[in-house]
Design an enzyme around this catalytic site. Structure first.
Site, PDB file in Angstrom:
ATOM      1  CB  CYS A 110      -0.931   0.013   1.210  1.00 24.60           C
ATOM      2  SG  CYS A 110      -1.947  -1.455   1.314  1.00 24.60           S
ATOM      3  CG  HIS A 244      -3.210   3.453   2.932  1.00 23.80           C
ATOM      4  ND1 HIS A 244      -3.752   3.140   1.704  1.00 23.80           N
ATOM      5  CD2 HIS A 244      -3.113   2.275   3.615  1.00 23.80           C
ATOM      6  CE1 HIS A 244      -3.980   1.841   1.656  1.00 23.80           C
ATOM      7  NE2 HIS A 244      -3.608   1.294   2.794  1.00 23.80           N
ATOM      8  CG  ASN A 274      -6.555  -0.814   1.823  1.00 26.84           C
ATOM      9  OD1 ASN A 274      -5.906  -0.409   0.865  1.00 26.84           O
ATOM     10  ND2 ASN A 274      -5.991  -1.266   2.935  1.00 26.84           N
TER      11      ASN A 274
END
Ligand code: UT7
Length: 325
Positions: A110, A244, A274
Site C-alpha cells: 500500500c 492511505h 482499501n
C-alpha cells in the site's frame, strides 16, 4: 531540483459492490462495516483487467498533464500483481500508451505510490529525466479470501497515475520498512517444480487486523510529523492531508494525535475501501479534480502496508484548481 506533479488520472472498475451485497456472501452487515471502517461500497473488477485499468489511468494523467506518451523518460508501476510475473506491468503500460522509455515495477504494497515517488525523485536529482509516469494500481479482489469476513469487507480494486515534471515541489520524503511477514502477507499459490518439498500455501491475503491497526495509527502519526518537520514546516502549515484509505478510524485517530483538523484529511474510503497502492493517488486525483486542492497548497501524504512498509512526504501543489472529472 526535485519534481512537480503535472497531472493525475484515475481508473476504477465499473461494478459497485455495496455492504448489503457483501452481507449476502459472508456473515456481516452494513452497520458493522460502516462503523468499524467507514466503508460503504467498493469497486470490484468483473470485465476489467489490470492492464485496462493501468492504461486508462496513465492516459488520463497524461491528458491532465498535457504531456504526450513520447515525452516520457521513465515509467514506474507500483503494484503487487501485474498481468504477468514478467514482463513488468510498467512495460505493458509502455507498449499500450505508445511510449519508448525504460519501465519497471515497484512493490511496496500500500506504500507503493510514495516509494515510486522517491525512486522518481532520484532520477530527477540525477537529471536523467524530464517527465516520469507513475501508475499505482492493484486488484486485490482476486487475492482476498471471499469467505473471510475479517478481510474481504476491507478491500477494493482501482488506482491512479501521476505525471511528474522538473520542479521544486517535493519538500520532503521518507520511506521505512520493518521486515514482517507475520501480520500481513499474500503468499504465492503454486510452485510448478516437481522437486519442491514445501507445503503450498493458499494465495489469499492473511492479516492480523488488530496488529496492523496499531502499526497503522503509529505510522500515520509519526510519518506525517516527520515529513512536515523535514520540510521545515509546522503541522499548522499543512493545507491538506492525503492519507492511505484503509479505515476511517485510523485516519481520525491520526488526525487527533497530530491535532490537525479532521476536515483537512481528504477521504474517499467510503466509496472505494482499501485499494492498496492505488489508494493515495486515487485520493489525490479526486482531491485535485474536485477543487479541494488549490495552487500553492502544502499537502502531506502518508501510506502504510505489507512489508511492513511506510511512506510519507510533503509536496507543494502547483496546479490550478478544479479540472474536469
Ligand atoms: O493497508 C493496510 C491493510 N490493513 C489495515 O489497515 C487494517 C487495519 N485493521 C483494521 O482496520 C481493523 O482492525 C479491522 C477493521 C480489520 C477490524 O476492526 P476491529 O474493530 O479491530 O474488530 P475486531 O477484529 O476486534 O473484531 C471485533 C468483532 C469480532 O467479534 P467478537 O470476537 O467480538 O465476537 C469479530 O469476529 O467483530 C467481528 N467481525 C465482524 N463482524 C461483522 C470481524 N469482521 C466482521 C465483519 N462483520 N466483517
Amino acid at each position: 531540483m526535485s519534481f512537480t506533479i503535472l497531472g493525475t488520472g484515475k481508473a476504477v472498475p465499473e461494478y459497485v459492490m455495496t455492504n448489503d451485497e457483501l452481507s449476502t456472501l459472508v456473515e456481516t452487515n452494513d452497520e458493522w462495516i460502516r462503523t468499524r471502517t467507514g466503508i460503504a461500497e467498493r469497486r470490484i473488477c468483473k470485465n476489467e483487467t489490470i492492464t485496462e485499468l493501468t492504461v486508462k489511468a496513465a492516459n488520463a494523467a497524461l491528458e491532465n498533464a498535457g504531456i504526450a506518451a513520447e515525452q516520457l523518460d521513465l515509467i514506474i508501476c507500483s503494484t503487487m500483481r501485474g498481468e504477468n510475473i514478467t514482463p513488468s506491468q510498467a512495460c505493458i503500460i509502455q507498449k499500450e500508451i505508445g511510449a519508448s522509455c525504460p519501465a519497471f515495477d515497484v512493490n511496496a504494497a500500500c506504500s507503493g505510490f510514495i516509494y515510486a515517488l522517491d525512486v522518481a525523485d532520484g532520477y530527477f536529482v540525477r537529471k536523467k529525466v524530464k517527465h516520469v509516469l507513475i501508475v499505482s494500481m492493484d486488484n486485490l479482489s482476486n487475492i482476498i479470501d471471499w469467505k473471510d469476513r475479517s478481510t474481504c469487507v476491507l478491500f477494493g480494486d482501482g488506482g491512479a497515475a501521476a505525471v511528474l515534471g522538473e520542479g521544486d515541489d517535493l519538500l520532503s520524503i521518507n520511506l521505512t520498512a520493518v521486515g514482517n511477514d507475520e501480520v500481513l502477507r499474500i503468499p504465492h499459490g503454486t510452485n510448478s517444480s516437481p522437486f519442491y518439498e514445501h507445503e503450498e500455501q493458499r494465495a489469499v491475503l492473511h492479516m492480523a487486523g488488530n496488529e496492523v491497526y496499531k502499526f497503522a495509527v503509529h505510522a500515520m502519526s509519526t510519518g506525517i510529523k516527520k515529513a512536515v518537520a523535514d520540510a521545515g514546516l509546522e503541522l499548522s502549515d499543512v493545507d491538506c492531508v492525503i492519507p492511505h484509505q484503509a479505515n476511517i478510524r485510523i485516519i481520525n485517530t491520526a488526525a487527533k494525535n497530530l491535532d490537525i483538523d479532521k476536515e483537512k484529511f481528504f477521504c474517499n474510503v467510503q466509496h472505494y475501501g482499501n485499494t492498496s497502492s492505488g489508494s493515495v493517488p486515487l485520493a489525490l486525483d479526486e482531491a485535485s479534480r474536485s477543487g479541494v486542492l488549490k495552487k500553492g497548497d502544502i499537502i502531506a501524504m502518508c501510506a502504510f502496508g505489507a512489508g511492513l512498509t511506510t511512506g510519507s512526504c510533503v509536496i507543494r501543489w502547483n496546479k490550478d484548481g478544479k479540472t474536469e472529472s
